[in-house]
Design an enzyme around this catalytic site. Structure first.
Site, PDB file in Angstrom:
ATOM      1  N   ARG A  23       0.357  -1.079  -0.301  1.00  0.00           N
ATOM      2  CA  ARG A  23       0.244   0.501  -0.542  1.00  0.00           C
ATOM      3  C   ARG A  23       0.647   1.495  -0.022  1.00  0.00           C
ATOM      4  NH1 ARG A  23      -4.093  -3.319   3.090  1.00  0.00           N
ATOM      5  NH2 ARG A  23      -3.021  -2.967   4.928  1.00  0.00           N
ATOM      6  N   PHE A  29     -11.611  -4.813  -5.169  1.00  0.00           N
ATOM      7  CA  PHE A  29     -11.911  -5.991  -4.602  1.00  0.00           C
ATOM      8  C   PHE A  29     -11.511  -4.618  -3.235  1.00  0.00           C
ATOM      9  CE2 PHE A  29     -10.513  -8.444  -7.813  1.00  0.00           C
ATOM     10  CZ  PHE A  29     -11.641  -9.398  -7.845  1.00  0.00           C
ATOM     11  N   CYS A  41      -2.987 -14.609  -3.377  1.00  0.00           N
ATOM     12  CA  CYS A  41      -2.508 -14.327  -1.939  1.00  0.00           C
ATOM     13  C   CYS A  41      -3.553 -16.157  -1.586  1.00  0.00           C
ATOM     14  CB  CYS A  41      -3.564 -13.370  -1.177  1.00  0.00           C
ATOM     15  SG  CYS A  41      -5.200 -13.847  -0.855  1.00  0.00           S
ATOM     16  N   ASP A  57     -16.406  -4.055  -4.313  1.00  0.00           N
ATOM     17  CA  ASP A  57     -16.216  -4.863  -3.595  1.00  0.00           C
ATOM     18  C   ASP A  57     -17.953  -5.070  -3.634  1.00  0.00           C
ATOM     19  OD1 ASP A  57     -13.921  -6.194  -1.059  1.00  0.00           O
ATOM     20  OD2 ASP A  57     -16.124  -6.713  -1.252  1.00  0.00           O
TER      21      ASP A  57
HETATM   22  N1  SAH Z   1      -7.312  -5.255  -0.756  1.00  0.00           N
HETATM   23  C1  SAH Z   1      -7.925  -5.050   0.111  1.00  0.00           C
HETATM   24  C2  SAH Z   1      -8.297  -7.043   0.672  1.00  0.00           C
HETATM   25  C3  SAH Z   1      -8.996  -7.293  -0.190  1.00  0.00           C
HETATM   26  S1  SAH Z   1     -10.143  -9.412   0.528  1.00  0.00           S
HETATM   27  C4  SAH Z   1      -7.270  -4.864   1.534  1.00  0.00           C
HETATM   28  O1  SAH Z   1      -5.906  -4.083   1.670  1.00  0.00           O
HETATM   29  O2  SAH Z   1      -7.207  -5.147   2.922  1.00  0.00           O
HETATM   30  C5  SAH Z   1     -11.498  -9.399  -0.919  1.00  0.00           C
HETATM   31  C6  SAH Z   1     -12.156  -8.943  -0.754  1.00  0.00           C
HETATM   32  O3  SAH Z   1     -12.641  -9.157  -2.300  1.00  0.00           O
HETATM   33  C7  SAH Z   1     -13.620  -9.454   0.499  1.00  0.00           C
HETATM   34  O4  SAH Z   1     -13.761  -7.789   0.564  1.00  0.00           O
HETATM   35  C8  SAH Z   1     -14.858 -10.035  -1.033  1.00  0.00           C
HETATM   36  O5  SAH Z   1     -15.910  -8.695   0.205  1.00  0.00           O
HETATM   37  C9  SAH Z   1     -13.828  -9.186  -2.190  1.00  0.00           C
HETATM   38  N2  SAH Z   1     -14.907 -10.146  -2.802  1.00  0.00           N
HETATM   39  C10 SAH Z   1     -15.171 -11.425  -3.692  1.00  0.00           C
HETATM   40  N3  SAH Z   1     -15.067 -12.325  -4.458  1.00  0.00           N
HETATM   41  C11 SAH Z   1     -15.414 -10.323  -4.956  1.00  0.00           C
HETATM   42  C12 SAH Z   1     -15.838 -10.504  -6.989  1.00  0.00           C
HETATM   43  N4  SAH Z   1     -16.854 -10.777  -7.356  1.00  0.00           N
HETATM   44  N5  SAH Z   1     -16.125  -9.064  -6.851  1.00  0.00           N
HETATM   45  C13 SAH Z   1     -15.857  -8.279  -5.988  1.00  0.00           C
HETATM   46  N6  SAH Z   1     -15.323  -8.091  -4.966  1.00  0.00           N
HETATM   47  C14 SAH Z   1     -15.404  -9.512  -4.269  1.00  0.00           C
END
Ligand code: SAH
Length: 399
Positions: A216, A232, A343, A254
């Site tokens: 980040r 996401f 991940c 998200d």
């Molecule tokens: N980038 C974030 C962590 C991502 S965790 C950080 O830095 O903290 C993954 C996220 O993807 C979750 O919040 C989940 O709700 C979302 N997600 C899962 N499937 C998805 C989809 N098909 N479209 C959009 N978001 C999705």
């Protein structure tokens, strides 16, 4: 001296001591000469080679990993053991300079990477959030919690236990989600000077993805003057850094409405209401990427959840990464920067790179790798347990 004469002993089949002699911390069930029937999950056991030579001690559990090794000696697993390992873990975080007034969120224990397999501890200010991934650590939770509050200088006053989603065979263990010590004392933590609400009560994992801290920060340094899409977004970590770094527009997406609310709250925590650069959308990633205009963004972050939780899902996962990244290559503005992550522990760095490469080739654009990213130093990888490396990222320049 044998401290542990009264604990159960498991014997390995001939030749199965090899990986343990290289200090790899897992005993697979197939390596045992006989599956014990009378030992409860979570019990501390001694492990012996087929010739009776002592290998070490570990936590027994039912499943493909039968024992998670705690030490390669005849060590007594008691308060002093946990205190020693936790002090070692904290000494490393101190050496890394991770606990500062402007940075109060960090991972204190990263399982095998801190020689405490099955245990994760994240610290947010004066609260530690403890997650057990093994029955053995579940049974040790009270000792661990107490030792956490005794770490000199760490300032941990509250310990929240959150293992409802991480423990196997949960029906038999009764994993409560609750404070073991202390109580709620506020939930705002600081990361590199930026503030975040951490929702350990209802959020995913321990409430925040501390593992993206360094990535980040890198994004923050590259965001100036760019229109940013944070796909996401979960708690909006990348979005807040992008805004702090001078992005002209930030869109967070998200599929979870809860994540969108969290992201909006975190933006509000750091920027005044008059700052109108940010908006958040609850929508499916593929739907959003398909509908958006070509050239709408100069910086895109793709940080999806683990597509492959197990090796069996590997093929579909790689396909998923390729399809997702292909859309970003197709749509990102010329001179754009793509941050793309995986991940999934089951996906290797090389496999991920090939998936992203295939996606790039499909777009026929000129793409260069600027950075190859991984997890930060408070998520260390034991050199004897390469599986501990799970986060992979590429920063790409797309012309
Ligand atoms: N980038 C974030 C962590 C991502 S965790 C950080 O830095 O903290 C993954 C996220 O993807 C979750 O919040 C989940 O709700 C979302 N997600 C899962 N499937 C998805 C989809 N098909 N479209 C959009 N978001 C999705």
């Amino acid at each position: 001296m044998n401290h542990n004469h009264n604990i159960p002993t498991l014997r390995l089949r001939r030749g199965k001591e090899e990986s343990l002699d290289r200090l790899h911390p897992w005993v697979f069930s197939g390596a045992l000469s006989e599956m014990p029937r009378d030992i409860d999950e979570g019990t501390v056991v001694r492990v012996e080679a087929s010739d009776g030579r002592l290998i070490g001690v570990g936590h027994f559990q039912i499943g493909s990993i039968a024992v998670r090794m705690l030490d390669f000696a005849d060590t007594q697993i008691d308060e002093a053991f946990y205190s020693g390992r936790l002090n070692d873990a904290y000494a490393l975080r101190r050496a890394l300079g991770l606990q500062r007034p402007d940075n109060t969120a960090f991972r204190l224990v990263h399982g095998e990477g801190d020689f405490l397999p099955g245990l994760v501890v994240d610290v947010y200010g004066d609260t530690a959030v403890l997650q057990a991934h093994s029955p053995g650590m579940h049974f040790a939770r009270d000792i661990i919690a107490r030792e956490l509050t005794r770490l000199p200088g760490a300032g941990i006053a509250n310990v929240y236990y959150k293992s409802e989603t991480t423990l196997p065979f949960k029906a038999r263990l009764d994993p409560q989600n609750d404070y073991i010590i202390g109580s709620y004392s506020g939930n705002v933590a600081t990361e590199n000077g930026l503030k975040f609400h951490i929702d350990w009560l209802r959020g995913q994992k321990t409430g925040f993805f501390v593992d993206q801290r360094d990535n980040r920060a890198l994004l923050g340094r590259l965001a100036a003057g760019r229109r940013v899409l944070n796909m996401f977004c979960y708690t909006g970590g990348f979005s807040v850094y992008a805004m702090a770094g001078g992005a002209t527009e930030v869109v967070s997406v998200d599929s979870s409405a809860k994540a969108v609310t969290l992201t909006e709250a975190n933006v509000k925590l750091n920027f005044p209401d008059s700052d109108t650069r940010h908006r958040a959308v609850a929508e499916d990633a593929f739907k959003h990427l398909d509908a958006m205009q070509r050239g709408a963004y100069d910086l895109i972050v793709l940080d999806p959840p683990a597509f492959a939780k197990h090796r069996s899902a590997l093929h579909n996962a790689l396909q998923g990464y390729r399809r997702l990244n292909a859309r970003a290559f197709e749509k990102i503005a010329p001179g754009g920067i793509l941050f793309t992550f995986s991940c999934s522990q089951a996906v290797t760095r090389e496999q991920f790179r090939v998936a992203v490469f295939s996606a790039a080739a499909q777009s026929r654009r000129r793409v260069r790798i600027l950075h190859q990213l991984t997890q930060p130093a408070d998520h260390p990888v034991s050199i004897y347990h390469p599986e501990g490396e799970y986060l992979k990222g590429l920063v790409l320049y797309v012309e």
